[in-house]
Write a protein that holds these residues in place. Sequence first.
Motif, PDB file in Angstrom:
ATOM      1  N   VAL A  37       0.841  -1.201   0.000  1.00 47.62           N
ATOM      2  CA  VAL A  37       0.000   0.000   0.000  1.00 47.62           C
ATOM      3  C   VAL A  37       0.874   1.248   0.000  1.00 47.62           C
ATOM      4  CG1 VAL A  37      -1.704   1.325   1.302  1.00 47.62           C
ATOM      5  CG2 VAL A  37      -1.937  -1.153   1.130  1.00 47.62           C
ATOM      6  N   GLY A  38       1.937   1.228   0.795  1.00 46.51           N
ATOM      7  CA  GLY A  38       2.865   2.359   0.816  1.00 46.51           C
ATOM      8  C   GLY A  38       3.494   2.600  -0.544  1.00 46.51           C
ATOM      9  N   MET A  39       3.874   1.516  -1.241  1.00 49.45           N
ATOM     10  CA  MET A  39       4.459   1.647  -2.576  1.00 49.45           C
ATOM     11  C   MET A  39       3.453   2.256  -3.552  1.00 49.45           C
ATOM     12  SD  MET A  39       7.581   0.543  -2.473  1.00 49.45           S
ATOM     13  CE  MET A  39       7.774   0.527  -4.228  1.00 49.45           C
ATOM     14  N   PHE A  40       2.209   1.806  -3.479  1.00 49.64           N
ATOM     15  CA  PHE A  40       1.174   2.348  -4.364  1.00 49.64           C
ATOM     16  C   PHE A  40       0.986   3.846  -4.114  1.00 49.64           C
ATOM     17  CE2 PHE A  40      -3.265   3.552  -5.054  1.00 49.64           C
ATOM     18  CZ  PHE A  40      -3.405   3.251  -6.396  1.00 49.64           C
ATOM     19  N   ILE A  41       0.929   4.235  -2.847  1.00 51.16           N
ATOM     20  CA  ILE A  41       0.762   5.654  -2.505  1.00 51.16           C
ATOM     21  C   ILE A  41       1.933   6.473  -3.043  1.00 51.16           C
ATOM     22  CG2 ILE A  41       0.734   7.305  -0.586  1.00 51.16           C
ATOM     23  CD1 ILE A  41      -0.812   5.209   1.027  1.00 51.16           C
ATOM     24  N   THR A  42       3.144   5.951  -2.894  1.00 51.76           N
ATOM     25  CA  THR A  42       4.333   6.675  -3.345  1.00 51.76           C
ATOM     26  C   THR A  42       4.309   6.920  -4.841  1.00 51.76           C
ATOM     27  OG1 THR A  42       5.722   5.868  -1.537  1.00 51.76           O
ATOM     28  CG2 THR A  42       6.846   6.551  -3.552  1.00 51.76           C
ATOM     29  N   GLN A 112       0.604   3.314  11.460  1.00 48.66           N
ATOM     30  CA  GLN A 112       0.331   2.952  10.074  1.00 48.66           C
ATOM     31  C   GLN A 112      -0.056   4.188   9.258  1.00 48.66           C
ATOM     32  OE1 GLN A 112      -2.936   0.160   9.424  1.00 48.66           O
ATOM     33  NE2 GLN A 112      -1.750  -0.831   7.835  1.00 48.66           N
ATOM     34  N   THR A 113      -0.858   5.067   9.842  1.00 49.66           N
ATOM     35  CA  THR A 113      -1.232   6.311   9.158  1.00 49.66           C
ATOM     36  C   THR A 113      -0.005   7.176   8.902  1.00 49.66           C
ATOM     37  OG1 THR A 113      -3.419   6.286  10.196  1.00 49.66           O
ATOM     38  CG2 THR A 113      -2.651   8.384   9.305  1.00 49.66           C
ATOM     39  N   VAL A 114       0.881   7.263   9.880  1.00 53.36           N
ATOM     40  CA  VAL A 114       2.120   8.034   9.716  1.00 53.36           C
ATOM     41  C   VAL A 114       2.958   7.449   8.584  1.00 53.36           C
ATOM     42  CG1 VAL A 114       4.307   8.668  10.823  1.00 53.36           C
ATOM     43  CG2 VAL A 114       2.175   8.854  12.100  1.00 53.36           C
ATOM     44  N   PHE A 115       3.000   6.133   8.502  1.00 52.29           N
ATOM     45  CA  PHE A 115       3.745   5.484   7.419  1.00 52.29           C
ATOM     46  C   PHE A 115       3.179   5.868   6.055  1.00 52.29           C
ATOM     47  CE2 PHE A 115       3.886   1.708   4.554  1.00 52.29           C
ATOM     48  CZ  PHE A 115       5.229   1.783   4.218  1.00 52.29           C
ATOM     49  N   TYR A 116       1.871   5.903   5.930  1.00 52.13           N
ATOM     50  CA  TYR A 116       1.263   6.265   4.642  1.00 52.13           C
ATOM     51  C   TYR A 116       1.514   7.735   4.307  1.00 52.13           C
ATOM     52  CZ  TYR A 116      -1.158   1.759   4.869  1.00 52.13           C
ATOM     53  OH  TYR A 116      -1.453   0.414   4.935  1.00 52.13           O
ATOM     54  N   VAL A 117       1.527   8.603   5.320  1.00 51.57           N
ATOM     55  CA  VAL A 117       1.879  10.016   5.093  1.00 51.57           C
ATOM     56  C   VAL A 117       3.313  10.111   4.598  1.00 51.57           C
ATOM     57  CG1 VAL A 117       2.249  12.248   6.213  1.00 51.57           C
ATOM     58  CG2 VAL A 117       0.214  10.895   6.758  1.00 51.57           C
ATOM     59  N   PHE A 118       4.206   9.332   5.225  1.00 48.26           N
ATOM     60  CA  PHE A 118       5.600   9.309   4.789  1.00 48.26           C
ATOM     61  C   PHE A 118       5.707   8.828   3.346  1.00 48.26           C
ATOM     62  CE2 PHE A 118       9.323   6.562   4.132  1.00 48.26           C
ATOM     63  CZ  PHE A 118      10.322   7.522   4.191  1.00 48.26           C
ATOM     64  N   ALA A 119       4.916   7.810   2.972  1.00 43.70           N
ATOM     65  CA  ALA A 119       4.938   7.286   1.609  1.00 43.70           C
ATOM     66  C   ALA A 119       4.531   8.368   0.602  1.00 43.70           C
ATOM     67  CB  ALA A 119       4.022   6.077   1.491  1.00 43.70           C
ATOM     68  N   ALA A 120       3.543   9.184   0.962  1.00 47.98           N
ATOM     69  CA  ALA A 120       3.128  10.281   0.082  1.00 47.98           C
ATOM     70  C   ALA A 120       4.232  11.328  -0.028  1.00 47.98           C
ATOM     71  CB  ALA A 120       1.847  10.917   0.611  1.00 47.98           C
ATOM     72  N   LEU A 121       4.898  11.624   1.090  1.00 43.10           N
ATOM     73  CA  LEU A 121       6.018  12.571   1.077  1.00 43.10           C
ATOM     74  C   LEU A 121       7.152  12.053   0.209  1.00 43.10           C
ATOM     75  CD1 LEU A 121       7.297  15.171   2.219  1.00 43.10           C
ATOM     76  CD2 LEU A 121       8.107  13.805   4.158  1.00 43.10           C
ATOM     77  N   MET A 122       7.401  10.749   0.280  1.00 41.15           N
ATOM     78  CA  MET A 122       8.423  10.152  -0.573  1.00 41.15           C
ATOM     79  C   MET A 122       8.038  10.281  -2.044  1.00 41.15           C
ATOM     80  SD  MET A 122      11.368   8.610  -0.636  1.00 41.15           S
ATOM     81  CE  MET A 122      11.716   7.708   0.881  1.00 41.15           C
ATOM     82  N   GLY A 123       6.737  10.167  -2.336  1.00 38.70           N
ATOM     83  CA  GLY A 123       6.274  10.344  -3.704  1.00 38.70           C
ATOM     84  C   GLY A 123       6.587  11.733  -4.227  1.00 38.70           C
ATOM     85  N   LEU A 124       6.406  12.753  -3.385  1.00 38.80           N
ATOM     86  CA  LEU A 124       6.763  14.117  -3.776  1.00 38.80           C
ATOM     87  C   LEU A 124       8.251  14.211  -4.069  1.00 38.80           C
ATOM     88  CD1 LEU A 124       6.281  17.176  -4.057  1.00 38.80           C
ATOM     89  CD2 LEU A 124       6.470  17.355  -1.560  1.00 38.80           C
ATOM     90  N   SER A 125       9.064  13.585  -3.226  1.00 38.62           N
ATOM     91  CA  SER A 125      10.512  13.637  -3.395  1.00 38.62           C
ATOM     92  C   SER A 125      10.966  12.929  -4.672  1.00 38.62           C
ATOM     93  CB  SER A 125      11.188  13.014  -2.171  1.00 38.62           C
ATOM     94  OG  SER A 125      12.588  13.040  -2.282  1.00 38.62           O
ATOM     95  N   LEU A 126      10.244  11.865  -5.065  1.00 39.62           N
ATOM     96  CA  LEU A 126      10.655  11.076  -6.227  1.00 39.62           C
ATOM     97  C   LEU A 126       9.955  11.483  -7.516  1.00 39.62           C
ATOM     98  CD1 LEU A 126      10.700   7.449  -4.725  1.00 39.62           C
ATOM     99  CD2 LEU A 126      12.592   9.063  -4.921  1.00 39.62           C
ATOM    100  N   SER A 127       9.076  12.461  -7.460  1.00 40.17           N
ATOM    101  CA  SER A 127       8.244  12.786  -8.626  1.00 40.17           C
ATOM    102  C   SER A 127       9.051  13.205  -9.846  1.00 40.17           C
ATOM    103  CB  SER A 127       7.247  13.893  -8.260  1.00 40.17           C
ATOM    104  OG  SER A 127       7.933  15.081  -7.847  1.00 40.17           O
ATOM    105  N   SER A 128      10.255  13.712  -9.629  1.00 41.04           N
ATOM    106  CA  SER A 128      11.059  14.182 -10.760  1.00 41.04           C
ATOM    107  C   SER A 128      11.491  13.057 -11.687  1.00 41.04           C
ATOM    108  CB  SER A 128      12.302  14.930 -10.260  1.00 41.04           C
ATOM    109  OG  SER A 128      13.115  14.092  -9.483  1.00 41.04           O
ATOM    110  N   ILE A 129      11.428  11.787 -11.234  1.00 41.35           N
ATOM    111  CA  ILE A 129      11.856  10.696 -12.123  1.00 41.35           C
ATOM    112  C   ILE A 129      10.965  10.628 -13.357  1.00 41.35           C
ATOM    113  CG2 ILE A 129      12.814   9.356 -10.211  1.00 41.35           C
ATOM    114  CD1 ILE A 129      10.386   7.484 -10.440  1.00 41.35           C
ATOM    115  N   PHE A 130       9.703  11.079 -13.243  1.00 45.04           N
ATOM    116  CA  PHE A 130       8.803  11.047 -14.390  1.00 45.04           C
ATOM    117  C   PHE A 130       9.134  12.147 -15.399  1.00 45.04           C
ATOM    118  CE2 PHE A 130       6.336   8.714 -11.229  1.00 45.04           C
ATOM    119  CZ  PHE A 130       5.868   7.652 -11.979  1.00 45.04           C
ATOM    120  N   LEU A 131       9.958  13.105 -14.985  1.00 49.44           N
ATOM    121  CA  LEU A 131      10.408  14.150 -15.903  1.00 49.44           C
ATOM    122  C   LEU A 131      11.767  13.815 -16.498  1.00 49.44           C
ATOM    123  CD1 LEU A 131       9.496  17.335 -13.807  1.00 49.44           C
ATOM    124  CD2 LEU A 131       8.022  15.921 -15.258  1.00 49.44           C
TER     125      LEU A 131
END
Length: 261
Positions: A37-42, A112-131
């Motif tokens: 679930v964390g990976m999907f959120i990221t 668990q909720t904190v982990f999912y928030v962290f996963a979303a934050l990681m998604g923001l950090s990694l978003s540049s890979i799509f560019l």
Amino acid sequence: MAEYNTIRTAGVAGAHAAQIDEGLRAHMNKVYGTMSVGMFITFAAAWAISGLAVTSDPAGATAMIREGQFLTAFGQAIYMSPLKWVIMFAPLAFIFFGFGAAVNRLSAAGVQTVFYVFAALMGLSLSSIFLVFTGVSIVQVFLITAIAFAGLSLWGYTTKKDISGWGSFLIMGVIGLIVASIVNIFLGSPAIQFAISALGVLIFSALTAYDTQNIKNTYLQHAMQGDSEWLGKAAIMGALNLYLDFINLFMFLLQFLGNRE
């Protein structure tokens, strides 16, 4: 009578062992489920954020990332302003300063909720890979990483070899990677980046097996105590460790195998 007692004791021990095995399977399912679930959120967050950062309308845009595509004001803020440093190091700070406090203070559901928030934050950090990389190469490397991760984690779970001694060496390796990566941000050396990526693949491959065995052993050591709240938190911490192993393995493999735009 003695024979009856022996049989009865063996039966109780066998039933208890079966209960432990069933609990371990449920524990590992929760670990992998939470991690998934964390990976999907990221990756959903990274894809969505990268979409908000790009436009085909050059009006008001000051940065072209490829032919016909420009950074929006939002994209310029998160990728070209000093805010990019905050975004880059926020997940690292979250791990060192935020997650430990959450584990100590919150319930298992809260952690668990904190982990999912962290996963979303990681998604923001990694978003540049799509560019930076093509979408096809990102999917290909993700699948390669998933296959490698599954094999390494399965080996760590099933091996009879005690690999707990790897821990201190691997942690030192991770610290070295972090320091080298920060230094190379300013040096920009392709040779150093290549060496960092190669070592990163090796270290996080080993960590995947090590963390899987450690999650299993931790459960077996504490299952007798019956503390469901603690075991719930332990499952989330295990999911976090494997999540970080997967993300880092994916990013280092992407440096080798990804096709850049």
